[in-house]
Scaffold this motif. Structure first.
Motif, PDB file in Angstrom:
ATOM      1  N   ASP A  75       0.848  -1.192   0.000  1.00 31.26           N
ATOM      2  CA  ASP A  75       0.000   0.000   0.000  1.00 31.26           C
ATOM      3  C   ASP A  75       0.891   1.253   0.000  1.00 31.26           C
ATOM      4  OD1 ASP A  75      -1.782   2.012   0.416  1.00 31.26           O
ATOM      5  OD2 ASP A  75      -2.490   1.301   2.377  1.00 31.26           O
ATOM      6  N   GLY A 109       9.233  -1.923  10.520  1.00 38.70           N
ATOM      7  CA  GLY A 109       7.818  -1.967  10.152  1.00 38.70           C
ATOM      8  C   GLY A 109       7.401  -1.125   8.963  1.00 38.70           C
ATOM      9  N   SER A 113      11.471  -5.250   4.293  1.00 37.12           N
ATOM     10  CA  SER A 113      11.540  -6.670   3.929  1.00 37.12           C
ATOM     11  C   SER A 113      10.456  -7.019   2.913  1.00 37.12           C
ATOM     12  CB  SER A 113      11.379  -7.554   5.173  1.00 37.12           C
ATOM     13  OG  SER A 113      12.397  -7.265   6.090  1.00 37.12           O
ATOM     14  N   HIS A 114       9.272  -6.416   3.091  1.00 35.80           N
ATOM     15  CA  HIS A 114       8.166  -6.670   2.160  1.00 35.80           C
ATOM     16  C   HIS A 114       8.577  -6.330   0.720  1.00 35.80           C
ATOM     17  CE1 HIS A 114       3.571  -6.468   1.412  1.00 35.80           C
ATOM     18  NE2 HIS A 114       4.171  -6.373   0.229  1.00 35.80           N
TER      19      HIS A 114
HETATM   20  P1  ADP Z   1      10.488  -3.890   7.914  1.00 31.74           P
HETATM   21  O1  ADP Z   1      11.251  -4.948   7.181  1.00 31.74           O
HETATM   22  O2  ADP Z   1      10.725  -2.508   7.374  1.00 31.74           O
HETATM   23  O3  ADP Z   1      10.687  -3.945   9.398  1.00 31.74           O
HETATM   24  P2  ADP Z   1       8.216  -5.362   6.956  1.00 31.74           P
HETATM   25  O4  ADP Z   1       8.440  -5.317   5.498  1.00 31.74           O
HETATM   26  O5  ADP Z   1       8.503  -6.640   7.645  1.00 31.74           O
HETATM   27  O6  ADP Z   1       8.954  -4.147   7.686  1.00 31.74           O
HETATM   28  O7  ADP Z   1       6.691  -4.950   7.235  1.00 31.74           O
HETATM   29  C1  ADP Z   1       6.012  -5.320   8.430  1.00 31.74           C
HETATM   30  C2  ADP Z   1       4.664  -5.915   8.082  1.00 31.74           C
HETATM   31  O8  ADP Z   1       3.809  -4.913   7.540  1.00 31.74           O
HETATM   32  C3  ADP Z   1       4.754  -6.990   7.023  1.00 31.74           C
HETATM   33  O9  ADP Z   1       3.759  -7.952   7.271  1.00 31.74           O
HETATM   34  C4  ADP Z   1       4.459  -6.242   5.733  1.00 31.74           C
HETATM   35  O10 ADP Z   1       3.887  -7.093   4.762  1.00 31.74           O
HETATM   36  C5  ADP Z   1       3.478  -5.180   6.181  1.00 31.74           C
HETATM   37  N1  ADP Z   1       3.615  -3.904   5.477  1.00 31.74           N
HETATM   38  C6  ADP Z   1       4.529  -2.944   5.708  1.00 31.74           C
HETATM   39  N2  ADP Z   1       4.331  -1.864   4.943  1.00 31.74           N
HETATM   40  C7  ADP Z   1       3.260  -2.153   4.168  1.00 31.74           C
HETATM   41  C8  ADP Z   1       2.542  -1.428   3.158  1.00 31.74           C
HETATM   42  N3  ADP Z   1       2.881  -0.167   2.816  1.00 31.74           N
HETATM   43  N4  ADP Z   1       1.488  -2.050   2.562  1.00 31.74           N
HETATM   44  C9  ADP Z   1       1.131  -3.295   2.926  1.00 31.74           C
HETATM   45  N5  ADP Z   1       1.759  -4.018   3.891  1.00 31.74           N
HETATM   46  C10 ADP Z   1       2.806  -3.468   4.509  1.00 31.74           C
END
Ligand code: ADP
Ligand code: MG
Length: 262
Positions: A75, A109, A113-114
Motif C-alpha cells: 500500500d 515496520g 523486507s516486504h
Molecule cells: P520492515 O522490514 O521494514 O521492518 P516489513 O516489510 O517486515 O517491515 O513490514 C512489516 C509488516 O507490515 C509486514 O507484514 C508487511 O507485509 C506489512 N507492510 C509494511 N508496509 C506495508 C505497506 N505499505 N502495505 C502493505 N503491507 C505493509
C-alpha cells in the motif's frame, strides 16, 4: 497398441507431462480437427509449462524466502515518503541485469523486507536464482564455516545466485572476523552479482556496527558504487494494524521523528 508405443516413447524421452496429456490432447485434436502442427505444439506446450512451473518451485524452495510478499499487495498510500515510480522501475529488475544493488533503509515496520521479498519473488518468476539470508544467519554461517575450514564451499551459496538478499543489517554487531568475512562477500559480488540489502541503521552508523570505520567505508564504497538507495521515513505498518484493531492505543514510538531519520 500404437498409442501405447507413443506414450512409452514420450516417457523414455523424459517427457512425462506430454505422456500424461497425450490422451486428452488426441481427443481434443480429433474434436477440433486441428492441424498436426497445432497438435504437436499443444502437446509440447504442456510439457514446457510443467517444466517452467517445477523449475520455479525449485528456485523458490532454494531461495529460502521466509514469507510470501508481493509488490501488488504493498500500500503506497501508507508510505508517502516512498517514490512509487522508483519502486515500479526497480520492480522491472533491470538493476539485476546491470549487477546493481538496492538498499532499503528505515525504521522497523515500514516495509523494507516486504519490498525486498516482493522484488526477489518477481526475480524467481522471471527465471532467476535468488538466495535470502538474514545478516545474523549469514555471519553465523560464515564464521562457523571459517572455523571449520569449509569456507570455500560455503562461499558458493552466496556468490552463485543471480540475486542475493541480505535482510536486517543493523541488528547484529560485527566483530573483526565477521566484519572481514562480510567485506570479502561484498567484494566477491561487486560488479558481478546484484544484491538487495535492508537496514534499520543509516550509513553513518555502519562504522560503529562493523566495529571498524575503515572497513565500513570500504564496504560502503563498493556497495554504493552502483546502488539505488531507498530511504523510507514513515511509520510502522505493524503498529498501524494493531492500532486499527484496538490492540495498541498509545503513541506510535516508531513514528516519523528525528530519532528515526537516516
Ligand atoms: P520492515 O522490514 O521494514 O521492518 P516489513 O516489510 O517486515 O517491515 O513490514 C512489516 C509488516 O507490515 C509486514 O507484514 C508487511 O507485509 C506489512 N507492510 C509494511 N508496509 C506495508 C505497506 N505499505 N502495505 C502493505 N503491507 C505493509
Ligand atoms: Mg524487515
Amino acid at each position: 497398441m500404437e498409442l501405447e508405443r507413443a506414450r512409452q516413447q514420450l516417457e523414455t524421452l523424459g517427457l512425462e507431462k506430454a505422456s500424461d496429456a497425450l490422451d486428452a490432447q488426441l481427443e481434443q485434436a480429433a474434436r477440433t480437427q486441428c492441424t498436426y502442427v497445432d497438435f504437436l505444439n499443444t502437446l509440447l506446450q504442456c510439457e514446457a509449462d510443467e517444466r517452467r512451473k517445477r523449475s520455479e518451485e525449485t528456485r523458490l524452495k532454494l531461495s529460502r524466502l521466509p514469507q510470501q510478499k508481493s509488490l501488488a499487495d504493498f500500500d503506497f498510500t501508507f508510505q508517502p515518503s516512498l517514490d512509487e515510480r522508483q519502486i515500479k522501475e526497480l520492480a522491472t529488475l533491470a538493476f539485476i541485469h546491470r549487477q546493481e544493488n538496492v538498499i532499503f533503509l528505515g525504521p522497523p515496520g515500514v516495509g523494507k523486507s516486504h519490498l525486498a521479498i516482493g522484488m526477489a519473488s518477481e526475480a524467481i518468476r522471471q527465471g532467476m536464482s535468488v538466495y535470502f539470508v538474514s545478516m545474523s544467519r549469514l555471519l553465523a554461517d560464515l564464521s562457523k564455516a571459517a572455523k571449520e575450514g569449509r569456507l570455500e564451499r560455503r562461499w558458493k551459496i552466496y556468490q552463485r545466485p543471480k540475486l542475493l538478499l541480505i535482510d536486517e543489517i543493523g541488528y547484529s554487531q560485527l566483530d573483526r572476523v565477521s566484519g572481514n568475512l562480510f567485506f570479502q562477500l561484498i567484494c566477491s559480488r561487486y560488479e558481478k552479482g546484484s544484491m538487495i540489502l535492508t537496514s534499520n541503521k543509516g550509513f553513518t552508523e555502519w562504522g560503529e556496527l562493523m566495529g571498524d570505520q575503515a572497513l565500513a567505508t570500504a564496504i560502503l564504497d563498493r556497495l554504493l558504487h552502483h546502488a539505488h538507495v531507498v530511504n523510507i521515513r514513515g511509520g510502522s505498518y505493524r503498529l498501524r494494524a494493531r492500532t486499527k484493531a484496538g490492540l495498541y492505543t498509545g503513541p506510535n514510538p516508531l513514528a516519523d521523528n528525528d530519532a528515526n531519520r537516516m
